[in-house]
Scaffold this motif. Sequence first.
Motif, PDB file in Angstrom:
ATOM      1  N   CYS A 268       0.806  -1.226   0.000  1.00  0.00           N
ATOM      2  CA  CYS A 268       0.000   0.000   0.000  1.00  0.00           C
ATOM      3  C   CYS A 268       0.837   1.275   0.000  1.00  0.00           C
ATOM      4  N   THR A 269       2.171   1.125   0.100  1.00  0.00           N
ATOM      5  CA  THR A 269       3.003   2.325   0.001  1.00  0.00           C
ATOM      6  C   THR A 269       4.030   2.181  -1.127  1.00  0.00           C
ATOM      7  N   ASP A 270       3.876   1.154  -1.962  1.00  0.00           N
ATOM      8  CA  ASP A 270       4.825   0.908  -3.041  1.00  0.00           C
ATOM      9  C   ASP A 270       4.332   1.603  -4.321  1.00  0.00           C
ATOM     10  N   ALA A 271       4.643   2.867  -4.412  1.00  0.00           N
ATOM     11  CA  ALA A 271       4.108   3.694  -5.508  1.00  0.00           C
ATOM     12  C   ALA A 271       4.549   3.189  -6.888  1.00  0.00           C
ATOM     13  N   LYS A 272       5.795   2.683  -6.961  1.00  0.00           N
ATOM     14  CA  LYS A 272       6.315   2.195  -8.254  1.00  0.00           C
ATOM     15  C   LYS A 272       5.452   1.082  -8.831  1.00  0.00           C
ATOM     16  N   ARG A 273       4.920   0.287  -7.917  1.00  0.00           N
ATOM     17  CA  ARG A 273       4.159  -0.868  -8.341  1.00  0.00           C
ATOM     18  C   ARG A 273       2.753  -0.518  -8.817  1.00  0.00           C
ATOM     19  N   PHE A 274       2.246   0.569  -8.324  1.00  0.00           N
ATOM     20  CA  PHE A 274       0.863   0.940  -8.645  1.00  0.00           C
ATOM     21  C   PHE A 274       0.786   2.348  -9.224  1.00  0.00           C
ATOM     22  N   GLN A 276      -0.970   3.511 -11.428  1.00  0.00           N
ATOM     23  CA  GLN A 276      -2.363   3.928 -11.665  1.00  0.00           C
ATOM     24  C   GLN A 276      -3.121   4.194 -10.369  1.00  0.00           C
ATOM     25  N   GLY A 277      -2.438   4.096  -9.249  1.00  0.00           N
ATOM     26  CA  GLY A 277      -3.125   4.290  -7.964  1.00  0.00           C
ATOM     27  C   GLY A 277      -3.183   2.986  -7.194  1.00  0.00           C
ATOM     28  N   TYR A 278      -3.229   3.108  -5.876  1.00  0.00           N
ATOM     29  CA  TYR A 278      -3.225   1.937  -4.998  1.00  0.00           C
ATOM     30  C   TYR A 278      -4.545   1.182  -5.071  1.00  0.00           C
ATOM     31  N   PRO A 279      -4.478  -0.117  -4.769  1.00  0.00           N
ATOM     32  CA  PRO A 279      -5.733  -0.880  -4.662  1.00  0.00           C
ATOM     33  C   PRO A 279      -6.676  -0.198  -3.645  1.00  0.00           C
ATOM     34  N   PRO A 280      -7.978  -0.303  -3.870  1.00  0.00           N
ATOM     35  CA  PRO A 280      -8.936   0.465  -3.079  1.00  0.00           C
ATOM     36  C   PRO A 280      -8.877   0.199  -1.575  1.00  0.00           C
TER      37      PRO A 280
END
Length: 288
Positions: A268-274, A276-280
């Motif tokens: 939930c804090t791995d910005a590189k991985r997401f 398009q935005g974090y999972p809801p």
Amino acid sequence: MAAAALSSLLLFLSLLFVSSVLGGNFYQDFEITWGSGRGKILNNGDLLTLSLDRGSGSGFQSKNVYLYGKIDMQLKLVPGNSAGTVTTYYLKSQGSTWDEIDFEFLGNLSGDPYTLHTNVYTQGKGDREQQFHLWFDPTANFHTYSILWNPQGIIFSVDGTPIREFKNHESSGVLFPKNQPMRLYSSLWNADDWATRGGLVKTDWSRAPFTASYRNFNADVCVWSAGKSSCSSGAHVGGRGWLSENLDITRQQRMKWVQRNYMVYNYCTDAKRFPQGYPPECALNTAA
Ligand SMILES: *[C@@H]1O[C@H](CO)[C@@H](O)[C@H](O)[C@H]1NC(C)=O
């Protein structure tokens, strides 16, 4: 007088015997499923050991499948240089859209901390890793690792301290495991292609066999059988049983303390991985 004392002593002893029989027996609850003799049930069913050598790892699974449960197991992990070894302990349902609740213990070099890896899959989709270091040496003694799975959420605990909560946020459109019964699995295997620092540290086979031990399995569960669920007596108890248990403020604060001090990775804090935005659920879970 003496006879009465004797008969109450006998009653007491027989109650002790009955409760120790009910309190989890590896012969009764599990079967060793692979490893050609490397997995062993010992001490009349009180102890189970898995081992790993160059030839193979080993594993076991529960005889029953569960639809909700509060499951405790004590594990003592591979001591010494355990780099490259992985001990898994998880619940999983069948099929291509399976649900899964994972604990995995990634070994390390002597003196370096194990990584406790956790994940939750719903209908075949995971990508919800959170990893922790532990506040004790998990190879020196047995410690209790627990999964509470009920309609409110999933709580991972270590020695009674919650470390992670995956709440049921179905009302916000996040899938939650609720209708696929899961079996409990555990294994010890070699994953030195990725486990320890991304595969940089290899398993030291001169130290094999590696052994992990299990005891005191305790399951307050709803067993799923022939399309019907039957829950343990602790499920309800006046609306306060494990089936409706959630974290009170004190335990939420304990969890936040663990997460602040011992969490080493959080999806939930791995910005590189997401990008398009974090999972809801990241915005919805406490301290996720
Ligand atoms: C092993 O130890 C190192 C050094 O403390 C740490 O960075 C790493 O997270 C540990 N765990 C694994 C699985 O490598």
